[in-house]
Design a protein around this motif. Structure first.
Motif, short mmCIF file in Angstrom:
data_model
loop_
_atom_site.label_atom_id
_atom_site.label_comp_id
_atom_site.label_asym_id
_atom_site.label_seq_id
_atom_site.Cartn_x
_atom_site.Cartn_y
_atom_site.Cartn_z
N MET A 102 0.92 -1.22 0.05
CA MET A 102 0.16 -0.04 0.00
C MET A 102 1.06 1.18 -0.04
O MET A 102 1.66 1.38 0.75
CB MET A 102 -0.95 -0.17 1.33
N GLN A 103 0.48 2.23 -0.97
CA GLN A 103 1.31 3.49 -0.85
C GLN A 103 0.69 4.54 -0.31
O GLN A 103 -0.67 4.83 -0.48
CB GLN A 103 1.55 3.61 -2.44
N SER A 104 1.32 5.15 0.59
CA SER A 104 0.54 6.42 1.35
C SER A 104 0.76 7.72 0.23
O SER A 104 1.59 7.67 -0.47
CB SER A 104 1.47 6.60 2.59
N GLN A 105 -0.19 8.59 0.71
CA GLN A 105 -0.31 9.67 0.03
C GLN A 105 0.72 10.81 0.80
O GLN A 105 1.03 10.51 1.88
CB GLN A 105 -1.57 10.18 -0.24
N ASP A 106 1.05 11.86 -0.06
CA ASP A 106 1.95 12.83 0.68
C ASP A 106 1.03 13.18 1.90
O ASP A 106 0.08 13.57 2.06
CB ASP A 106 1.99 13.89 -0.02
N TRP A 107 1.68 13.02 3.03
CA TRP A 107 1.35 13.36 4.55
C TRP A 107 1.99 14.65 4.85
O TRP A 107 3.37 14.61 5.14
CB TRP A 107 1.50 12.25 5.10
N SER A 108 1.26 15.74 5.25
CA SER A 108 1.90 16.71 5.89
C SER A 108 1.66 17.20 7.18
O SER A 108 1.05 16.37 8.00
CB SER A 108 0.94 18.07 5.08
N ARG A 109 2.54 18.13 7.67
CA ARG A 109 2.25 18.63 9.30
C ARG A 109 0.63 18.78 9.61
O ARG A 109 0.15 18.25 10.54
CB ARG A 109 2.97 19.74 9.67
N SER A 110 -0.16 19.60 8.55
CA SER A 110 -1.51 19.72 8.76
C SER A 110 -2.25 18.47 8.94
O SER A 110 -3.22 18.28 9.70
CB SER A 110 -2.05 20.59 7.59
N ASP A 111 -1.71 17.37 7.94
CA ASP A 111 -2.69 16.39 7.87
C ASP A 111 -2.52 15.77 9.32
O ASP A 111 -3.27 14.97 10.07
CB ASP A 111 -2.05 15.23 7.03
N GLU A 112 -1.03 16.00 10.27
CA GLU A 112 -0.88 15.11 11.37
C GLU A 112 -1.82 15.80 12.63
O GLU A 112 -2.32 15.36 13.15
CB GLU A 112 0.53 15.10 11.62
N ARG A 113 -1.73 17.08 12.19
CA ARG A 113 -2.58 17.89 13.32
C ARG A 113 -4.02 17.39 13.07
O ARG A 113 -4.77 17.35 14.22
CB ARG A 113 -2.40 19.44 13.13
N LEU A 114 -4.69 17.28 11.91
CA LEU A 114 -5.93 16.86 12.02
C LEU A 114 -6.23 15.49 12.60
O LEU A 114 -7.20 15.50 13.36
CB LEU A 114 -6.26 16.63 10.44
N LEU A 115 -5.23 14.33 12.35
CA LEU A 115 -5.39 13.32 12.90
C LEU A 115 -5.30 13.30 14.38
O LEU A 115 -6.43 12.96 14.98
CB LEU A 115 -4.32 12.42 12.48
N GLN A 116 -4.42 14.41 15.13
CA GLN A 116 -4.34 14.08 16.38
C GLN A 116 -5.62 14.83 16.83
O GLN A 116 -6.27 14.80 18.16
CB GLN A 116 -3.17 15.20 16.82
N ALA A 117 -6.39 15.88 16.22
CA ALA A 117 -7.50 16.54 16.59
C ALA A 117 -8.57 15.61 16.57
O ALA A 117 -9.46 15.87 17.64
CB ALA A 117 -7.92 17.87 15.73
N VAL A 118 -8.65 14.68 15.60
CA VAL A 118 -9.74 13.54 15.59
C VAL A 118 -9.51 12.63 16.84
O VAL A 118 -10.40 12.40 17.68
CB VAL A 118 -9.63 12.65 14.41
N GLU A 119 -8.21 12.35 17.08
CA GLU A 119 -7.96 11.50 18.21
C GLU A 119 -8.35 12.07 19.58
O GLU A 119 -8.62 11.39 20.57
CB GLU A 119 -6.61 11.12 18.29
#
Length: 46
Positions: free
Chosen positions: A1-18
């Protein structure tokens, strides 16, 4: 499986969900034009 480009903003979004911060999730999606179904390197998405 290939991941898409993952940015700092995406990481912040995931943390906010968690952390169940709905207002922050909404703001990040709108302001940063993020895709909540984007996968990280572990296959997780917001």
């Amino acid at each position: 499986m290939q991941s898409q480009d993952w940015s700092r903003s995406d990481e912040r979004l995931l943390q906010a969900v968690e952390q169940k911060e709905a207002d922050k999730v909404s703001a990040l999606i709108v302001k940063k034009n993020l895709c909540p179904t984007k996968l990280d390197t572990e296959g997780k998405s917001a």
